[in-house]
Design an enzyme around this catalytic site. Structure first.
Site, PDB file in Angstrom:
ATOM      1  N   LYS A  77       0.870  -1.168   0.000  1.00  0.00           N
ATOM      2  CA  LYS A  77       0.000   0.000   0.000  1.00  0.00           C
ATOM      3  C   LYS A  77       0.911   1.223   0.000  1.00  0.00           C
ATOM      4  CE  LYS A  77      -3.711   1.818   2.952  1.00  0.00           C
ATOM      5  NZ  LYS A  77      -4.450   1.591   4.209  1.00  0.00           N
ATOM      6  N   SER A 152      -9.366   1.230   2.920  1.00  0.00           N
ATOM      7  CA  SER A 152      -8.610   2.090   2.053  1.00  0.00           C
ATOM      8  C   SER A 152      -7.583   1.359   1.167  1.00  0.00           C
ATOM      9  CB  SER A 152      -7.876   3.147   2.885  1.00  0.00           C
ATOM     10  OG  SER A 152      -6.933   2.542   3.740  1.00  0.00           O
ATOM     11  N   SER A 176      -9.087  -1.069   6.902  1.00  0.00           N
ATOM     12  CA  SER A 176      -8.467  -0.841   5.581  1.00  0.00           C
ATOM     13  C   SER A 176      -7.751  -2.039   4.978  1.00  0.00           C
ATOM     14  CB  SER A 176      -7.489   0.328   5.667  1.00  0.00           C
ATOM     15  OG  SER A 176      -8.198   1.513   5.857  1.00  0.00           O
TER      16      SER A 176
END
Lengths: 473, 113
Positions: A77, A152, A176
């Site tokens: 990420k 996310s 997330s």
């Protein structure tokens, strides 16, 4: 495809030289070339030549690498600092930011010989549950490109589902890691707070942020966690507790394990298809000899209010450092959602409101800890859905703060308490959209959760299913 | 602050925040907002604030706050220089948009008389 194989098997093949890391990396880049334009999962793709050169070096020295992750491709990420590789947190503020140092997690993976192929899309600064609040265009769900990949961390999850890499590193502050895992049909571990170092991870809400693995299976996640977990002198909140040999303990039987099923998770907010899938999962655990009992967790509905005070408060403080002086661009570049959270947090921390909001939320946080501690003193794990809704269509969560918040209903309480939670694929809806469940355990009980997850994945094949996009050319 | 628990997104009558509140918070948060953004945020932050106010219904009189969950306290280290963590001046400045003679350039904060 090679990339369909478990990490353990790929690693054995690399060692016996029946497969090379160059083969694996090449396959990933072919897959990326064929399908990435439909998904938009990357923010920064490491160029093919760089990754192949690293793979060649690993192939030549494979016998000297102790780690099973040597030669295995992964993504992160874009919330992790990677020295020399652009890191944006999906915000134009950091559009040209080249970190001068690396996150501990990245350093450990590099030392293990794993090969980074990309920095992935996300909601900017972690603010969101759909990877729509990004400055780099939304990530599309590999199972239906009119829908969100979750958030996310939608980018890393979509990349694993699309077979662009073997595993990913996510970051979970309120769901997330787990929410995108559920919406992409992959497995993911949100670790106990402090189990993995946060050093070099761009902070969202420091008392809630956790770093964890995402992959196709619980077992693959165990291999990754074994590598990245442990105390770090650069993160004073990282735990000195020894890291258990997760991959050795994963074979533990589920017989006699006690699983709680809190009724509050199955209310009106829950999509009936998700409910049905969780009930089927319950039966799978029972058939493996686990005992599943319906219980109550009455505080659940207060989880989102607590989270939407604590997380915005902490993020308003963390993001105050972005002043455009030492690095990054102007504050006007924050997205709408970023501004909403910064403003909410600043309000909650401001003079005259601090006691009513921030302090109150910290007190309710203590109530959550008591309630979960009590429940988990009697049970090995809590089984629940990950999200109340199926993967959302684009625009559905955007600009509706209430809907956006409610997507986090089942995930945020775990962060408030600091508990680990394993997210696993557990079925599909009528329109072939994936459904996820989570197993929440006591602090530092990742091993127990991995074993339960592994048992489940040996009895089911949801985790092996691929989006049609993967096989199409 | 009202105890409203109206959670509809189109809430207008019981907005708990005024545009003046938003202007003040924006100044505290150092967020530049135009008029349209300020109007939109007045409504949207208001929705969030109303919703999170649900917590006021929970009794927490004798409850201590939790600010972190590690259970650890006073994590210390030797006061020694770790050279592996040091930046050269060049590295420290490498991401700054404005530098001058090896320094960061900042906006003037003091006015000349």
């Amino acid at each position: 495809m090679l990339i369909d194989l478990p990490i353990s098997e790929l690693s054995e093949k690399l060692r016996s030289k029946t497969v090379t890391s160059v083969d694996i990396i090449s396959e990933c880049y072919d897959q990326i070339e064929a399908h990435e334009s439909k998904l938009n999962s990357f923010i920064t793709l490491v160029d093919r030549e760089t990754a192949i050169a690293k793979a060649k070096a690993i192939d030549e020295t494979i016998a000297t690498h102790a780690s099973p992750l040597a030669g295995i491709p992964y993504v992160m990420k874009d919330a992790y600092l990677t020295r020399g590789v652009r890191t944006t947190a999906a915000s134009k503020i950091l559009d040209s930011f080249i970190p001068p140092y690396s996150a501990t997690v990245h350093r450990k993976l590099e030392e293990a010989g794993a090969i980074l192929i990309g920095k992935m899309n996300m909601d900017a600064w972690g603010h969101g549950a759909s990877t729509e609040n990004t400055d780099y265009g939304p990530t599309k769900n590999p199972w239906d490109q009119e829908r969100s990949a979750g958030g996310s961390g939608g980018g890393p999850a979509a990349a694993i589902a699309a077979r662009f890499c073997s595993f990913g590193i996510g970051e979970d502050t309120g769901g997330s890691i787990r929410n995108p895992a559920a919406w992409n049909n992959i497995s993911a571990m949100k670790v106990t707070y402090g189990r993995v170092s946060r050093y070099g991870a761009i902070a969202y809400a420091s008392s809630l942020d956790t770093m964890g693995p995402t992959a196709k299976t619980a077992q693959d996640c165990a291999y990754v966690l074994e590598t990245i977990a442990g105390v770090d002198p650069y993160d004073a909140t990282s735990s000195p507790k020894p890291v258990p040999p997760y991959t050795k303990e994963i074979g533990a039987s589920s017989k006699g394990k006690k699983i709680a099923l809190p009724s509050e998770f199955f209310g009106d907010a829950l999509d009936p298809e998700i409910k049905a899938a969780i009930m089927e999962a319950r039966e799978v655990f029972e058939s493996a000899g686990a005992e599943v009992t319906e219980v109550s967790l009455p505080l659940l509905e207060y989880g989102v209010p607590v989270y939407y005070i604590l997380a915005p408060s902490e993020t308003s403080s963390n993001l105050s450092r972005y002043d455009g002086v030492r690095y990054g661009g102007k504050r006007s570049l924050f997205t709408k959602e970023n501004k909403r959270r910064i403003m909410t947090g600043t309000y909650a921390l401001s003079s005259g409101y601090y006691d009513a909001y921030y302090k109150k939320a910290q007190k309710v946080r203590s109530l959550f800890i008591s309630e979960y501690t009590k429940l988990l003193s009697q049970y090995d794990a809590i089984l629940s859905p990950v999200t109340p809704i199926m993967p959302s269509k684009f625009g559905e969560l955007l600009d509706d703060p209430m809907k956006n918040m409610m997507a986090d209903l089942y995930t945020v309480t775990v962060n408030i308490v600091g508990l680990p939670s394993l997210s696993l694929p557990c079925g599909f809806g009528k329109t072939n959209l994936p459904i996820g469940m989570q197993l929440v355990g006591n602090m530092f009980s990742e091993s127990t959760l991995f074993a339960l997850g592994h048992t489940y994945q040996q009895k089911t094949d949801w985790h092996t299913r691929q989006p049609t996009l993967v096989s199409s050319k | 602050m009202t105890g409203s628990t109206d959670t509809s997104s189109n809430m207008t009558k019981s907005d708990p925040l005024t545009t003046n509140d938003i202007d003040k918070i924006a100044r505290l948060a150092n967020l530049p907002l135009n008029e349209a953004q300020a109007r939109e945020l007045t409504e949207q932050v208001g929705v969030t604030v109303s919703y999170v106010s649900e917590l006021q219904t929970l009794a927490t009189d004798n409850v201590t706050e939790t600010s972190q969950v590690t259970g650890m306290e006073n994590v210390l280290r030797e006061d020694e220089i770790d050279t592996t963590r040091m930046f050269s001046q060049e590295e420290a400045l490498s991401n700054a948009k404005r530098t001058h003679n090896g320094f960061f350039v900042v906006d003037r904060v003091l006015e000349e008389k």
